[in-house]
Design a protein around this motif. Sequence first.
Motif, PDB file in Angstrom:
ATOM      1  N   TYR A  90       0.822  -1.168  -0.027  1.00 45.55           N
ATOM      2  CA  TYR A  90       0.128  -0.092   0.100  1.00 45.55           C
ATOM      3  C   TYR A  90       0.893   1.259   0.092  1.00 45.55           C
ATOM      4  O   TYR A  90       0.567   2.388  -0.535  1.00 45.55           O
ATOM      5  CB  TYR A  90      -0.903  -0.146   1.180  1.00 45.55           C
ATOM      6  N   TYR A  91       2.249   1.064   0.416  1.00 47.09           N
ATOM      7  CA  TYR A  91       2.955   2.416   0.623  1.00 47.09           C
ATOM      8  C   TYR A  91       3.728   2.670  -0.640  1.00 47.09           C
ATOM      9  O   TYR A  91       4.442   3.670  -1.004  1.00 47.09           O
ATOM     10  CB  TYR A  91       4.006   2.039   1.652  1.00 47.09           C
ATOM     11  N   ASP A 127      -6.836   4.013  -1.308  1.00 45.29           N
ATOM     12  CA  ASP A 127      -7.029   4.869  -0.229  1.00 45.29           C
ATOM     13  C   ASP A 127      -7.648   4.357   1.008  1.00 45.29           C
ATOM     14  O   ASP A 127      -7.110   4.812   2.111  1.00 45.29           O
ATOM     15  CB  ASP A 127      -8.214   5.951  -0.804  1.00 45.29           C
ATOM     16  N   LYS A 128      -8.593   3.759   0.813  1.00 44.09           N
ATOM     17  CA  LYS A 128      -9.200   2.926   2.232  1.00 44.09           C
ATOM     18  C   LYS A 128      -8.100   2.320   2.975  1.00 44.09           C
ATOM     19  O   LYS A 128      -8.090   2.090   4.364  1.00 44.09           O
ATOM     20  CB  LYS A 128     -10.395   2.192   1.807  1.00 44.09           C
ATOM     21  N   VAL A 129      -7.500   1.251   2.191  1.00 48.13           N
ATOM     22  CA  VAL A 129      -6.263   0.346   3.009  1.00 48.13           C
ATOM     23  C   VAL A 129      -5.163   1.517   3.438  1.00 48.13           C
ATOM     24  O   VAL A 129      -5.058   1.324   4.655  1.00 48.13           O
ATOM     25  CB  VAL A 129      -5.711  -0.427   1.618  1.00 48.13           C
ATOM     26  N   ARG A 130      -4.959   2.606   2.630  1.00 48.43           N
ATOM     27  CA  ARG A 130      -3.838   3.544   3.139  1.00 48.43           C
ATOM     28  C   ARG A 130      -4.330   4.138   4.511  1.00 48.43           C
ATOM     29  O   ARG A 130      -3.898   4.374   5.544  1.00 48.43           O
ATOM     30  CB  ARG A 130      -3.381   4.345   2.091  1.00 48.43           C
ATOM     31  N   MET A 131      -5.727   4.558   4.457  1.00 46.81           N
ATOM     32  CA  MET A 131      -6.180   5.104   5.667  1.00 46.81           C
ATOM     33  C   MET A 131      -6.364   4.493   6.868  1.00 46.81           C
ATOM     34  O   MET A 131      -5.990   5.086   7.923  1.00 46.81           O
ATOM     35  CB  MET A 131      -7.796   5.891   5.366  1.00 46.81           C
ATOM     36  N   ASN A 132      -6.724   3.053   6.691  1.00 47.30           N
ATOM     37  CA  ASN A 132      -6.785   2.312   7.505  1.00 47.30           C
ATOM     38  C   ASN A 132      -5.616   2.145   8.175  1.00 47.30           C
ATOM     39  O   ASN A 132      -5.258   1.980   9.665  1.00 47.30           O
ATOM     40  CB  ASN A 132      -7.387   1.023   7.313  1.00 47.30           C
ATOM     41  N   LYS A 133      -4.402   1.908   7.343  1.00 43.68           N
ATOM     42  CA  LYS A 133      -2.919   1.726   7.898  1.00 43.68           C
ATOM     43  C   LYS A 133      -2.658   3.074   8.534  1.00 43.68           C
ATOM     44  O   LYS A 133      -1.768   2.992   9.615  1.00 43.68           O
ATOM     45  CB  LYS A 133      -1.999   1.568   6.659  1.00 43.68           C
ATOM     46  N   ALA A 134      -2.887   4.200   8.057  1.00 46.40           N
ATOM     47  CA  ALA A 134      -2.675   5.401   8.555  1.00 46.40           C
ATOM     48  C   ALA A 134      -3.298   5.399  10.121  1.00 46.40           C
ATOM     49  O   ALA A 134      -2.562   5.923  11.066  1.00 46.40           O
ATOM     50  CB  ALA A 134      -3.252   6.513   8.126  1.00 46.40           C
ATOM     51  N   LYS A 135      -4.517   4.976  10.440  1.00 49.92           N
ATOM     52  CA  LYS A 135      -5.003   5.157  11.693  1.00 49.92           C
ATOM     53  C   LYS A 135      -4.319   4.199  12.652  1.00 49.92           C
ATOM     54  O   LYS A 135      -4.271   4.550  13.695  1.00 49.92           O
ATOM     55  CB  LYS A 135      -6.520   4.713  11.735  1.00 49.92           C
ATOM     56  N   GLU A 136      -3.912   3.107  12.231  1.00 49.81           N
ATOM     57  CA  GLU A 136      -2.932   2.241  12.840  1.00 49.81           C
ATOM     58  C   GLU A 136      -1.774   2.887  13.613  1.00 49.81           C
ATOM     59  O   GLU A 136      -1.276   2.822  14.525  1.00 49.81           O
ATOM     60  CB  GLU A 136      -2.523   0.897  12.258  1.00 49.81           C
ATOM     61  N   LYS A 137      -1.253   3.571  12.265  1.00 49.18           N
ATOM     62  CA  LYS A 137       0.171   4.377  12.876  1.00 49.18           C
ATOM     63  C   LYS A 137      -0.262   5.595  13.628  1.00 49.18           C
ATOM     64  O   LYS A 137       0.550   5.706  14.638  1.00 49.18           O
ATOM     65  CB  LYS A 137       0.695   4.926  11.461  1.00 49.18           C
ATOM     66  N   LEU A 138      -1.384   6.192  13.514  1.00 48.65           N
ATOM     67  CA  LEU A 138      -1.499   7.385  14.505  1.00 48.65           C
ATOM     68  C   LEU A 138      -1.860   6.962  15.828  1.00 48.65           C
ATOM     69  O   LEU A 138      -1.483   7.419  16.757  1.00 48.65           O
ATOM     70  CB  LEU A 138      -2.858   7.824  13.727  1.00 48.65           C
ATOM     71  N   ASP A 139      -2.436   5.749  15.785  1.00 50.39           N
ATOM     72  CA  ASP A 139      -2.853   4.884  17.194  1.00 50.39           C
ATOM     73  C   ASP A 139      -1.579   4.681  17.866  1.00 50.39           C
ATOM     74  O   ASP A 139      -1.528   4.558  19.136  1.00 50.39           O
ATOM     75  CB  ASP A 139      -3.730   3.635  17.038  1.00 50.39           C
ATOM     76  N   ALA A 148       1.748   9.752   7.105  1.00 43.67           N
ATOM     77  CA  ALA A 148       1.438  10.180   5.440  1.00 43.67           C
ATOM     78  C   ALA A 148       2.351   9.475   4.725  1.00 43.67           C
ATOM     79  O   ALA A 148       2.328   8.828   3.644  1.00 43.67           O
ATOM     80  CB  ALA A 148       1.233  11.609   5.243  1.00 43.67           C
ATOM     81  N   LYS A 149       3.616   9.778   4.962  1.00 42.70           N
ATOM     82  CA  LYS A 149       4.766   9.045   4.300  1.00 42.70           C
ATOM     83  C   LYS A 149       4.988   7.730   4.276  1.00 42.70           C
ATOM     84  O   LYS A 149       5.183   6.843   3.172  1.00 42.70           O
ATOM     85  CB  LYS A 149       6.020   9.898   4.966  1.00 42.70           C
ATOM     86  N   GLU A 150       4.601   7.374   5.329  1.00 45.37           N
ATOM     87  CA  GLU A 150       4.638   5.480   5.594  1.00 45.37           C
ATOM     88  C   GLU A 150       3.720   4.921   4.884  1.00 45.37           C
ATOM     89  O   GLU A 150       3.745   3.751   4.651  1.00 45.37           O
ATOM     90  CB  GLU A 150       4.671   5.292   7.056  1.00 45.37           C
ATOM     91  N   VAL A 151       2.371   5.629   4.632  1.00 41.70           N
ATOM     92  CA  VAL A 151       1.268   4.904   3.815  1.00 41.70           C
ATOM     93  C   VAL A 151       1.673   5.329   2.326  1.00 41.70           C
ATOM     94  O   VAL A 151       0.577   4.975   1.525  1.00 41.70           O
ATOM     95  CB  VAL A 151       0.132   5.069   4.270  1.00 41.70           C
ATOM     96  N   TYR A 158      -2.640  16.546   1.192  1.00 39.13           N
ATOM     97  CA  TYR A 158      -3.306  15.848   0.430  1.00 39.13           C
ATOM     98  C   TYR A 158      -3.804  14.753   1.474  1.00 39.13           C
ATOM     99  O   TYR A 158      -4.953  14.221   1.354  1.00 39.13           O
ATOM    100  CB  TYR A 158      -2.431  15.378  -0.898  1.00 39.13           C
ATOM    101  N   PHE A 159      -2.765  14.325   2.027  1.00 34.86           N
ATOM    102  CA  PHE A 159      -3.147  13.048   3.036  1.00 34.86           C
ATOM    103  C   PHE A 159      -4.264  13.703   3.984  1.00 34.86           C
ATOM    104  O   PHE A 159      -5.352  12.879   4.255  1.00 34.86           O
ATOM    105  CB  PHE A 159      -1.726  12.619   3.997  1.00 34.86           C
ATOM    106  N   ARG A 160      -4.288  14.628   4.500  1.00 36.88           N
ATOM    107  CA  ARG A 160      -5.207  15.184   5.310  1.00 36.88           C
ATOM    108  C   ARG A 160      -6.573  15.311   4.811  1.00 36.88           C
ATOM    109  O   ARG A 160      -7.567  14.898   5.354  1.00 36.88           O
ATOM    110  CB  ARG A 160      -4.591  16.793   5.833  1.00 36.88           C
ATOM    111  N   GLU A 161      -6.583  15.731   3.455  1.00 38.31           N
ATOM    112  CA  GLU A 161      -7.821  15.709   2.555  1.00 38.31           C
ATOM    113  C   GLU A 161      -8.176  14.394   2.360  1.00 38.31           C
ATOM    114  O   GLU A 161      -9.510  13.992   2.756  1.00 38.31           O
ATOM    115  CB  GLU A 161      -7.400  16.289   1.257  1.00 38.31           C
ATOM    116  N   LYS A 162      -7.591  13.335   2.226  1.00 43.74           N
ATOM    117  CA  LYS A 162      -8.080  11.970   1.862  1.00 43.74           C
ATOM    118  C   LYS A 162      -8.273  11.394   3.261  1.00 43.74           C
ATOM    119  O   LYS A 162      -9.457  10.661   3.400  1.00 43.74           O
ATOM    120  CB  LYS A 162      -6.769  11.185   1.431  1.00 43.74           C
TER     121      LYS A 162
END
Length: 178
Positions: A90-91, A127-139, A148-151, A158-162
């Motif tokens: 996904y990254y 995008d959905k896969v990336r956002m789920n991975k981003a949530k894990e990272k933020l958690d 954002a960079k890691e996904v 753009y990441f914030r918008e997505k």
Amino acid sequence: VSAELSEMTIRSRMSRLVAYVLNKLSIQYPKMAFNQNILGEQMQRFYEHSTLPVLQRYTIQILNLYAKDITHDDMEQLIHKMTDLIHRNYYENLKLEVLADVFNYNSAYLGKLFKGITGDSFNTYLDKVRMNKAKEKLDNGVKIHQAAKEVGISDVDYFREKFKKYEGISPSVYRKSK
């Protein structure tokens, strides 16, 4: 004599075209059963048909005979391979056109097939896969720009918008809510 030659040329080209298509199918779908003796007999029959319409019907009949081996299950398996690839990579800078080349399909056809089976377009699914991975990272306390960079999204805005599009809240509000 030239009319006979052109008929023979048509028959030859039709048989070669069908042989080419069946060869490609056998590579793409190794489970397809090709009895070489029967296939040889079928190819020989291209030269026995008396008129072009009869030859066209025969060509369609042959292709339909082998096409039945290509089932919806094969297509689901293909899409499963694609979604697995997305989840593992996904990254990366994934593009439908590149995957279409990898899996030897037309990108427009593959996009329709992907949406038909997953319910999402390729880009939406990614995008959905990336956002789920981003949530894990933020958690796990990763900063927003780093998540954002890691996904695979280098532009933080753009990441914030997505993120907001898919999660309904900004990444910073998401972090605070955790």
